[in-house]
Design an enzyme around this catalytic site. Structure first.
Site, PDB file in Angstrom:
ATOM      1  N   LYS A  10       0.702  -0.871  -0.112  1.00 29.15           N
ATOM      2  CA  LYS A  10       0.229   0.194  -0.293  1.00 29.15           C
ATOM      3  C   LYS A  10       0.481   1.272   0.244  1.00 29.15           C
ATOM      4  O   LYS A  10       2.066   0.789   0.086  1.00 29.15           O
ATOM      5  CB  LYS A  10      -0.843   0.454   1.129  1.00 29.15           C
ATOM      6  CG  LYS A  10      -1.857  -0.694   1.597  1.00 29.15           C
ATOM      7  CD  LYS A  10      -3.143  -1.115   2.491  1.00 29.15           C
ATOM      8  CE  LYS A  10      -3.472  -2.483   2.625  1.00 29.15           C
ATOM      9  NZ  LYS A  10      -5.059  -1.740   2.845  1.00 29.15           N
ATOM     10  N   TYR A  50     -12.399  -1.773  -2.889  1.00 27.04           N
ATOM     11  CA  TYR A  50     -13.268  -1.833  -1.790  1.00 27.04           C
ATOM     12  C   TYR A  50     -14.290  -1.650  -1.620  1.00 27.04           C
ATOM     13  O   TYR A  50     -14.813  -1.116  -0.663  1.00 27.04           O
ATOM     14  CB  TYR A  50     -12.089  -0.636  -1.168  1.00 27.04           C
ATOM     15  CG  TYR A  50     -10.709  -1.139  -0.810  1.00 27.04           C
ATOM     16  CD1 TYR A  50     -10.569  -2.071   0.245  1.00 27.04           C
ATOM     17  CD2 TYR A  50      -9.665  -0.382  -0.606  1.00 27.04           C
ATOM     18  CE1 TYR A  50      -9.888  -2.812   0.285  1.00 27.04           C
ATOM     19  CE2 TYR A  50      -8.044  -1.120  -0.543  1.00 27.04           C
ATOM     20  CZ  TYR A  50      -7.781  -2.104  -0.051  1.00 27.04           C
ATOM     21  OH  TYR A  50      -7.493  -2.754   1.186  1.00 27.04           O
ATOM     22  N   THR A  92      -5.648  -6.820  11.243  1.00 24.94           N
ATOM     23  CA  THR A  92      -5.443  -5.876  10.510  1.00 24.94           C
ATOM     24  C   THR A  92      -5.019  -4.331  11.332  1.00 24.94           C
ATOM     25  O   THR A  92      -4.517  -3.376  10.700  1.00 24.94           O
ATOM     26  CB  THR A  92      -7.566  -5.232   9.740  1.00 24.94           C
ATOM     27  OG1 THR A  92      -7.884  -6.656   9.521  1.00 24.94           O
ATOM     28  CG2 THR A  92      -7.893  -4.023   9.049  1.00 24.94           C
ATOM     29  N   ASN A 113      -1.908   0.459   7.090  1.00 26.81           N
ATOM     30  CA  ASN A 113      -1.505  -0.864   7.295  1.00 26.81           C
ATOM     31  C   ASN A 113      -0.750  -1.828   6.334  1.00 26.81           C
ATOM     32  O   ASN A 113      -0.240  -3.219   6.889  1.00 26.81           O
ATOM     33  CB  ASN A 113      -2.738  -1.872   7.690  1.00 26.81           C
ATOM     34  CG  ASN A 113      -4.075  -2.188   6.633  1.00 26.81           C
ATOM     35  OD1 ASN A 113      -3.676  -1.532   5.744  1.00 26.81           O
ATOM     36  ND2 ASN A 113      -4.696  -2.971   6.878  1.00 26.81           N
ATOM     37  N   HIS A 116      -2.241  -5.894   1.842  1.00 25.18           N
ATOM     38  CA  HIS A 116      -3.776  -5.776   1.693  1.00 25.18           C
ATOM     39  C   HIS A 116      -3.371  -7.508   0.920  1.00 25.18           C
ATOM     40  O   HIS A 116      -2.781  -8.271   0.120  1.00 25.18           O
ATOM     41  CB  HIS A 116      -4.185  -5.804   0.678  1.00 25.18           C
ATOM     42  CG  HIS A 116      -5.757  -6.381  -0.263  1.00 25.18           C
ATOM     43  ND1 HIS A 116      -7.232  -6.451   0.608  1.00 25.18           N
ATOM     44  CD2 HIS A 116      -5.259  -6.959  -1.964  1.00 25.18           C
ATOM     45  CE1 HIS A 116      -7.128  -7.219   0.316  1.00 25.18           C
ATOM     46  NE2 HIS A 116      -6.937  -7.771  -1.154  1.00 25.18           N
ATOM     47  N   GLU A 127     -10.054 -10.764  -7.422  1.00 24.26           N
ATOM     48  CA  GLU A 127      -8.675  -9.128  -7.377  1.00 24.26           C
ATOM     49  C   GLU A 127      -8.055  -8.991  -8.238  1.00 24.26           C
ATOM     50  O   GLU A 127      -7.024  -8.691  -9.004  1.00 24.26           O
ATOM     51  CB  GLU A 127      -8.631  -9.361  -5.619  1.00 24.26           C
ATOM     52  CG  GLU A 127      -9.683  -9.047  -4.981  1.00 24.26           C
ATOM     53  CD  GLU A 127      -9.073  -9.146  -3.606  1.00 24.26           C
ATOM     54  OE1 GLU A 127     -10.164  -9.046  -2.456  1.00 24.26           O
ATOM     55  OE2 GLU A 127      -7.781  -9.589  -3.000  1.00 24.26           O
TER      56      GLU A 127
HETATM   57  P1  ADP Z   1      -8.131  -6.868   5.795  1.00 25.48           P
HETATM   58  O1  ADP Z   1      -7.175  -5.580   4.683  1.00 25.48           O
HETATM   59  O2  ADP Z   1      -7.279  -7.327   6.936  1.00 25.48           O
HETATM   60  O3  ADP Z   1      -8.582  -7.789   5.345  1.00 25.48           O
HETATM   61  P2  ADP Z   1     -10.783  -4.824   6.095  1.00 25.48           P
HETATM   62  O4  ADP Z   1     -10.514  -6.186   4.805  1.00 25.48           O
HETATM   63  O5  ADP Z   1     -11.613  -5.402   7.106  1.00 25.48           O
HETATM   64  O6  ADP Z   1      -9.352  -5.687   6.305  1.00 25.48           O
HETATM   65  O7  ADP Z   1     -10.324  -3.639   5.722  1.00 25.48           O
HETATM   66  C1  ADP Z   1      -9.717  -3.038   4.749  1.00 25.48           C
HETATM   67  C2  ADP Z   1      -8.931  -2.303   4.634  1.00 25.48           C
HETATM   68  O8  ADP Z   1     -10.063  -1.249   5.660  1.00 25.48           O
HETATM   69  C3  ADP Z   1      -7.926  -2.487   6.293  1.00 25.48           C
HETATM   70  O9  ADP Z   1      -6.872  -3.357   5.249  1.00 25.48           O
HETATM   71  C4  ADP Z   1      -7.680  -0.719   6.386  1.00 25.48           C
HETATM   72  O10 ADP Z   1      -6.429   0.117   5.008  1.00 25.48           O
HETATM   73  C5  ADP Z   1      -8.560  -0.268   6.367  1.00 25.48           C
HETATM   74  N1  ADP Z   1      -9.298  -0.623   7.577  1.00 25.48           N
HETATM   75  C6  ADP Z   1      -9.840  -1.363   8.126  1.00 25.48           C
HETATM   76  N2  ADP Z   1     -10.692  -1.117   9.567  1.00 25.48           N
HETATM   77  C7  ADP Z   1     -10.421   0.114   9.284  1.00 25.48           C
HETATM   78  C8  ADP Z   1     -10.929   1.667  10.863  1.00 25.48           C
HETATM   79  N3  ADP Z   1     -11.191   0.830  11.716  1.00 25.48           N
HETATM   80  N4  ADP Z   1     -10.670   2.340  10.661  1.00 25.48           N
HETATM   81  C9  ADP Z   1      -9.435   2.913   9.169  1.00 25.48           C
HETATM   82  N5  ADP Z   1      -9.209   2.155   8.337  1.00 25.48           N
HETATM   83  C10 ADP Z   1      -9.770   0.867   8.005  1.00 25.48           C
HETATM   84 MG    MG Z   2     -10.347  -7.296   3.449  1.00 27.92          MG
END
Ligand code: ADP
Ligand code: MG
Length: 139
Positions: A10, A50, A92, A113, A116, A127
């Protein structure tokens, strides 16, 4: 079973020049990078990618952050690659991520973070197809 999963390094990570360090962790975990391209995601691409989160409060900031700088999109190959890469990434929220995981090592916060990874084999295929054609994947 050998699988393919989809990965993104990212913007928060590409901005800090962490592509090589992240790839080293991926490769050390036994995953093979079989396709890789650096792109600047358009708003349309990030929104589509997303879309599942479109009603979440963080959707706008997520799309903004994913388009704020280049990303590296990748296809990773390996035994049980979908679940394996989720383990390598960690939780996450980096505050909850296990030691040695990419997010523990590199993430700034729950939004920025660093990486992905697909959450299912079905989503991995969808994807991958958004960003690569079959000819791009050289296993
Ligand atoms: P993952 O990437 O671990 O699969 P999710 O699919 O739940 O997590 O969320 C997608 C992305 O959205 C996360 O990797 C992060 O960049 C962002 N995200 C998720 N939860 C939050 C939050 N509470 N606040 C801000 N950004 C978030
Ligand atoms: Mg996810």
């Amino acid at each position: 079973m050998t699988q393919h999963t989809f990965s993104i390094i990212k913007p928060d990570a590409t901005k800090r020049n962490l592509t090589g360090k992240i790839n080293a962790v991926i490769e050390d975990a036994g995953l093979r990078i079989v396709a890789q391209r650096r792109i600047h995601m358009t708003e349309a691409q990030a929104k589509r990618f997303y879309e599942v989160h479109k009603d979440r409060p963080f959707y706008g900031e997520l799309v903004e952050s994913m388009t704020s700088a280049p990303v590296v999109v990748q296809v990773l190959e390996g035994d049980n690659a979908v679940a394996r890469y989720r383990e390598v990434m960690g939780a996450t929220n980096p505050e909850q991520a296990a030691e040695g995981t990419l997010r523990k090592l590199f993430a700034l916060n729950v939004g920025e973070n660093s990486v992905h990874g697909s959450d299912s084999l079905e989503n991995a295929a969808l994807e991958i197809a958004q960003f690569f054609s079959p000819a791009d994947i050289v296993g």
